[in-house]
Write a protein that holds these residues in place. Structure first.
Motif, PDB file in Angstrom:
ATOM      1  N   UNK A  24      59.122  38.828  56.758  1.00  0.00           N
ATOM      2  CA  UNK A  24      59.317  39.255  55.367  1.00  0.00           C
ATOM      3  C   UNK A  24      59.993  40.623  55.325  1.00  0.00           C
ATOM      4  N   UNK A  25      60.943  40.776  54.467  1.00  0.00           N
ATOM      5  CA  UNK A  25      61.683  42.035  54.348  1.00  0.00           C
ATOM      6  C   UNK A  25      60.742  43.168  53.962  1.00  0.00           C
ATOM      7  N   UNK A  26      60.807  44.260  54.712  1.00  0.00           N
ATOM      8  CA  UNK A  26      59.977  45.417  54.427  1.00  0.00           C
ATOM      9  C   UNK A  26      58.663  45.446  55.183  1.00  0.00           C
ATOM     10  N   UNK A  27      58.415  44.493  56.056  1.00  0.00           N
ATOM     11  CA  UNK A  27      57.150  44.455  56.776  1.00  0.00           C
ATOM     12  C   UNK A  27      57.024  45.670  57.700  1.00  0.00           C
ATOM     13  N   UNK A  28      55.884  46.342  57.619  1.00  0.00           N
ATOM     14  CA  UNK A  28      55.546  47.470  58.494  1.00  0.00           C
ATOM     15  C   UNK A  28      54.063  47.370  58.804  1.00  0.00           C
ATOM     16  N   UNK A  29      53.723  47.304  60.067  1.00  0.00           N
ATOM     17  CA  UNK A  29      52.340  47.108  60.465  1.00  0.00           C
ATOM     18  C   UNK A  29      51.880  48.233  61.383  1.00  0.00           C
ATOM     19  N   UNK A  30      50.626  48.631  61.190  1.00  0.00           N
ATOM     20  CA  UNK A  30      49.991  49.568  62.105  1.00  0.00           C
ATOM     21  C   UNK A  30      48.882  48.854  62.858  1.00  0.00           C
ATOM     22  N   UNK A  31      48.782  49.134  64.137  1.00  0.00           N
ATOM     23  CA  UNK A  31      47.820  48.439  64.977  1.00  0.00           C
ATOM     24  C   UNK A  31      47.167  49.427  65.926  1.00  0.00           C
ATOM     25  N   UNK A  32      46.099  48.967  66.543  1.00  0.00           N
ATOM     26  CA  UNK A  32      45.408  49.754  67.563  1.00  0.00           C
ATOM     27  C   UNK A  32      44.899  48.773  68.616  1.00  0.00           C
ATOM     28  N   UNK A  33      44.997  49.161  69.869  1.00  0.00           N
ATOM     29  CA  UNK A  33      44.426  48.316  70.915  1.00  0.00           C
ATOM     30  C   UNK A  33      42.905  48.406  70.828  1.00  0.00           C
ATOM     31  N   UNK A  34      42.234  47.285  71.064  1.00  0.00           N
ATOM     32  CA  UNK A  34      40.773  47.255  70.948  1.00  0.00           C
ATOM     33  C   UNK A  34      40.110  48.282  71.856  1.00  0.00           C
ATOM     34  N   UNK A  35      40.666  48.520  73.036  1.00  0.00           N
ATOM     35  CA  UNK A  35      40.047  49.499  73.932  1.00  0.00           C
ATOM     36  C   UNK A  35      40.182  50.916  73.384  1.00  0.00           C
ATOM     37  N   UNK A  36      41.300  51.218  72.711  1.00  0.00           N
ATOM     38  CA  UNK A  36      41.418  52.519  72.041  1.00  0.00           C
ATOM     39  C   UNK A  36      40.408  52.625  70.901  1.00  0.00           C
ATOM     40  N   UNK A  37      40.227  51.538  70.159  1.00  0.00           N
ATOM     41  CA  UNK A  37      39.223  51.554  69.095  1.00  0.00           C
ATOM     42  C   UNK A  37      37.831  51.720  69.680  1.00  0.00           C
ATOM     43  N   UNK A  38      37.558  51.084  70.813  1.00  0.00           N
ATOM     44  CA  UNK A  38      36.271  51.265  71.480  1.00  0.00           C
ATOM     45  C   UNK A  38      36.011  52.721  71.807  1.00  0.00           C
ATOM     46  N   UNK A  39      37.045  53.429  72.269  1.00  0.00           N
ATOM     47  CA  UNK A  39      36.883  54.858  72.556  1.00  0.00           C
ATOM     48  C   UNK A  39      36.638  55.647  71.271  1.00  0.00           C
ATOM     49  N   UNK A  63      29.278  60.255  69.602  1.00  0.00           N
ATOM     50  CA  UNK A  63      29.034  61.507  70.320  1.00  0.00           C
ATOM     51  C   UNK A  63      29.232  62.722  69.429  1.00  0.00           C
ATOM     52  N   UNK A  64      30.261  62.693  68.582  1.00  0.00           N
ATOM     53  CA  UNK A  64      30.551  63.845  67.719  1.00  0.00           C
ATOM     54  C   UNK A  64      29.637  63.888  66.490  1.00  0.00           C
ATOM     55  N   UNK A  65      29.235  62.716  66.011  1.00  0.00           N
ATOM     56  CA  UNK A  65      28.357  62.612  64.850  1.00  0.00           C
ATOM     57  C   UNK A  65      28.891  63.403  63.654  1.00  0.00           C
ATOM     58  N   UNK A  66      30.139  63.127  63.313  1.00  0.00           N
ATOM     59  CA  UNK A  66      30.793  63.752  62.167  1.00  0.00           C
ATOM     60  C   UNK A  66      30.917  62.721  61.056  1.00  0.00           C
ATOM     61  N   UNK A  67      30.492  63.060  59.865  1.00  0.00           N
ATOM     62  CA  UNK A  67      30.569  62.142  58.751  1.00  0.00           C
ATOM     63  C   UNK A  67      31.955  62.060  58.157  1.00  0.00           C
ATOM     64  N   UNK A  68      32.152  61.087  57.295  1.00  0.00           N
ATOM     65  CA  UNK A  68      33.434  60.916  56.626  1.00  0.00           C
ATOM     66  C   UNK A  68      34.239  59.779  57.217  1.00  0.00           C
ATOM     67  N   UNK A  69      35.494  59.673  56.757  1.00  0.00           N
ATOM     68  CA  UNK A  69      36.373  58.578  57.150  1.00  0.00           C
ATOM     69  C   UNK A  69      37.417  59.048  58.143  1.00  0.00           C
ATOM     70  N   UNK A  70      37.821  58.143  59.029  1.00  0.00           N
ATOM     71  CA  UNK A  70      38.829  58.438  60.044  1.00  0.00           C
ATOM     72  C   UNK A  70      39.774  57.249  60.172  1.00  0.00           C
ATOM     73  N   UNK A  71      41.055  57.503  59.992  1.00  0.00           N
ATOM     74  CA  UNK A  71      42.067  56.485  60.259  1.00  0.00           C
ATOM     75  C   UNK A  71      42.238  56.341  61.763  1.00  0.00           C
ATOM     76  N   UNK A  90      37.631  64.305  66.047  1.00  0.00           N
ATOM     77  CA  UNK A  90      36.921  63.474  67.017  1.00  0.00           C
ATOM     78  C   UNK A  90      37.461  63.647  68.432  1.00  0.00           C
ATOM     79  N   UNK A  91      38.620  64.290  68.543  1.00  0.00           N
ATOM     80  CA  UNK A  91      39.229  64.413  69.863  1.00  0.00           C
ATOM     81  C   UNK A  91      39.780  63.095  70.380  1.00  0.00           C
ATOM     82  N   UNK A  92      40.115  62.193  69.470  1.00  0.00           N
ATOM     83  CA  UNK A  92      40.583  60.860  69.849  1.00  0.00           C
ATOM     84  C   UNK A  92      42.089  60.771  69.720  1.00  0.00           C
ATOM     85  N   UNK A  93      42.730  60.195  70.725  1.00  0.00           N
ATOM     86  CA  UNK A  93      44.152  59.882  70.662  1.00  0.00           C
ATOM     87  C   UNK A  93      44.371  58.493  71.234  1.00  0.00           C
TER      88      UNK A  93
END
Length: 550
Positions: A219-234, A241-249, A316-319
């Motif tokens: 479809x014209x204009x399609x743009x997707x963001x993804x994450x590998x499951x192992x990165x999400x696991x980290x 470990x950080x125990x910080x509240x709120x939302x994180x993309x 979170x120190x996550x990349x």
């Protein structure tokens, strides 16, 4: 730290377990799921498992009480449970996904757990009008509104889940609530699951082994963001470990557009189509039953904002360590291969390969036991057996097995909102695996399968679904009773087949132990079906009893 994971057997849960197992600070893991995995297989080993139905067929009080008990002594709860299919059971999806989150949160408070981590989604976000303006739209941080995409049931429920968490935070300020909002989550081991849930068996991705299409339609204009499951696991590890509240993309840094998708799927060639045309095709495919995913998934993909993941990095120190392109390439390979793991959601396309790894162990020199290893269709029938009789007998049993697999899989899907679902699902997995083993036995003996007979059974079973049992627009309370009776007869017949093969195993140079195990398994299946029948017969012949809840 002791961590509990609700929904620990799916795509996210499996990745979370892998990451938590590798974290020295984590000293105990509690896994919660309605259907449990094979617990001697990584990463499901070393986990204290509880089978708990959070909302599909449980009362509020029963579910919360079970969760509170499982949460005792836990330092954090990671809530991942989410029901994606069936699309057309909106009340069920809403109950499991939204009310289920409410129950988990309530149990966290009652058990005195100080930290709740919940998987939200990019799908929770409201539409970004910049997506339709052409070019690269801006990246949005976590302050973007979470109103969801109106035409997507997944997005609407994710937005409702966010509202549940808002209310919980206001009522329980002593509990830290962390929300991770990942993009599309890819891993090779989820290939079979994602194929099943979104494309279905009628979309033969296996054909990509032989070649690629001339161009990839997108479809014209399609743009997707993804994450590998192992990165999400980290990211889950960082959150607890950080125990910080709120939302994180949570997403990889790269964005998948038409060119990136085509580079992976089709040598870099793509054909852009008007989104409305693609949507109309998806609506037709879904209504015809060809594709499980509905058009709301496309709407969500075209309208949600692109996420800025910098807060996860700074706080979170996550990349991300794996690009979205590499994650998608791994997923595509996994879908083509039908990869999975021994958990109910992630079962591979050919589940028998995991369940019967020892099936080919030999009873003696030259003996097979259902491994399907006979080369070139070489006949291996001893002279004192009549080939035609043996071939017809096994083919007829395979025909019955084909009809049985179709029926039990439909039963498991139809009764997902009953207390019998977990047991029906387990029996469905076993019966599917039994059929594959029988196919391999036929191959081992160099016999023909007579596929036309299985095709007739396949059609016949589906025609049999047209019976109405006196109801047109709703399920009859009598249907479960009749189907349980049919399946009991089918499994009894299968048991007779295994007993016959056990009797002749040595003469046919097959491993007798395999059939001893199959006989025992069939008897357990009959016991399960008896429990299903007892549940159904108590409710089937009266209108004053709720068949699926009481």
């Amino acid at each position: 730290m002791k961590i509990a994971i609700v929904g620990a057997t799916g795509n996210h849960g499996t990745a979370a377990l892998r990451a938590l197992h590798a974290t020295p600070e984590v000293t105990g893991l509690v896994g919660i799921a309605r259907r449990l995995p094979e617990q001697d297989h990584p990463p499901y080993d070393g986990v204290e498992w509880h089978s708990i139905d959070i909302a599909a067929a449980s009362t509020h009080d029963d579910a919360v009480a079970s969760l509170v008990e499982a949460f005792q002594g836990v330092d954090a709860v990671i809530h991942l449970a989410w029901l994606i299919q069936p699309n057309d059971r909106r009340e069920l999806l809403r109950r499991v996904n939204v009310e289920g989150t409410r129950r988990v949160a309530e149990a966290v408070a009652q058990a005195g757990v100080p930290h709740l981590v919940v998987t939200s989604s990019v799908g929770a976000y409201s539409p970004d009008e910049a997506r339709g303006e052409g070019g690269q739209p801006p990246f949005r941080d976590e302050s973007w509104p979470t109103g969801g995409i109106e035409s997507s049931h997944y997005s609407v429920d994710k937005a409702a889940q966010e509202q549940v968490l808002d209310e919980f935070e206001a009522a329980h300020p002593d509990v830290t609530v962390t929300r991770l909002r990942p993009g599309l989550t890819f891993q090779g081991d989820a290939g079979a699951e994602i194929h099943r849930y979104f494309l279905g068996n009628l979309v033969p991705l296996q054909a990509l082994r032989a070649g690629r299409p001339p161009a990839l339609p997108v479809p014209k204009g399609i743009l997707l963001q993804a994450v590998h499951a192992d990165d999400l696991g980290r990211a889950y590890v960082a959150a607890v470990l950080k125990k910080i509240g709120g939302a994180f993309n949570v997403c990889a840094d790269d964005v998948l557009g038409p060119q990136e998708l085509a580079d992976i799927v089709d040598h870099g060639r793509y054909l852009e189509l008007p989104p409305a045309v693609v949507r109309a095709g998806l609506v037709a495919a879904h209504k015809s039953g060809t594709v499980p995913a509905d058009a709301g998934w496309l709407d969500m993909g075209m309208e949600v904002p692109l996420m800025d993941n910098s807060r996860a990095a700074s706080e979170l120190g996550w990349r991300p360590e794996i690009s979205a392109a590499d994650a998608f390439a791994e997923l595509l390979d996994g879908m083509i291969e039908g990869r999975g793991l021994p958990s109910p959601p992630l079962r591979p396309r050919d589940k028998d390969e995991l369940l019967h790894q020892a099936v080919g162990e030999q009873a003696g020199e030259g003996a097979d036991a259902g491994s399907g290893d006979a080369s070139g269709g070489e006949e291996k029938i001893p002279d004192h057996y009549t080939k035609d009789l043996l071939e017809l007998y096994l083919s007829d049993h395979l025909t019955g097995a084909t009809a049985g697999v179709n029926r039990i899989e439909r039963m498991a899907a139809d009764y997902v909102d009953t207390p019998m679902f977990s047991e029906l699902s387990t029996v469905a997995d076993e019966i599917r695996s039994d059929r594959e083993l029988l196919r391999n036995v036929i191959e081992d003996l160099g016999l023909a399968r007579k596929p036309y007979r299985q095709a007739v059974a396949w059609v016949g079973e589906r025609v049999g679904r047209l019976k109405l049992n006196g109801r047109v627009l709703e399920r009859s309370p009598m249907t479960m009773l009749l189907e349980a009776e049919l399946m009991r007869s089918a499994v009894s017949g299968k048991l007779g087949g295994w007993e016959t093969l056990r009797e002749h195993a040595e003469g046919l140079q097959l491993d007798p132990q395999v059939f001893d195990d199959l006989i025992a398994s069939s008897r357990r299946q009959l016991e399960t079906l008896e429990r299903v029948h007892a549940y159904a017969r108590e409710r089937a012949l009266r209108d004053d009893r709720d068949t699926f809840w009481d």
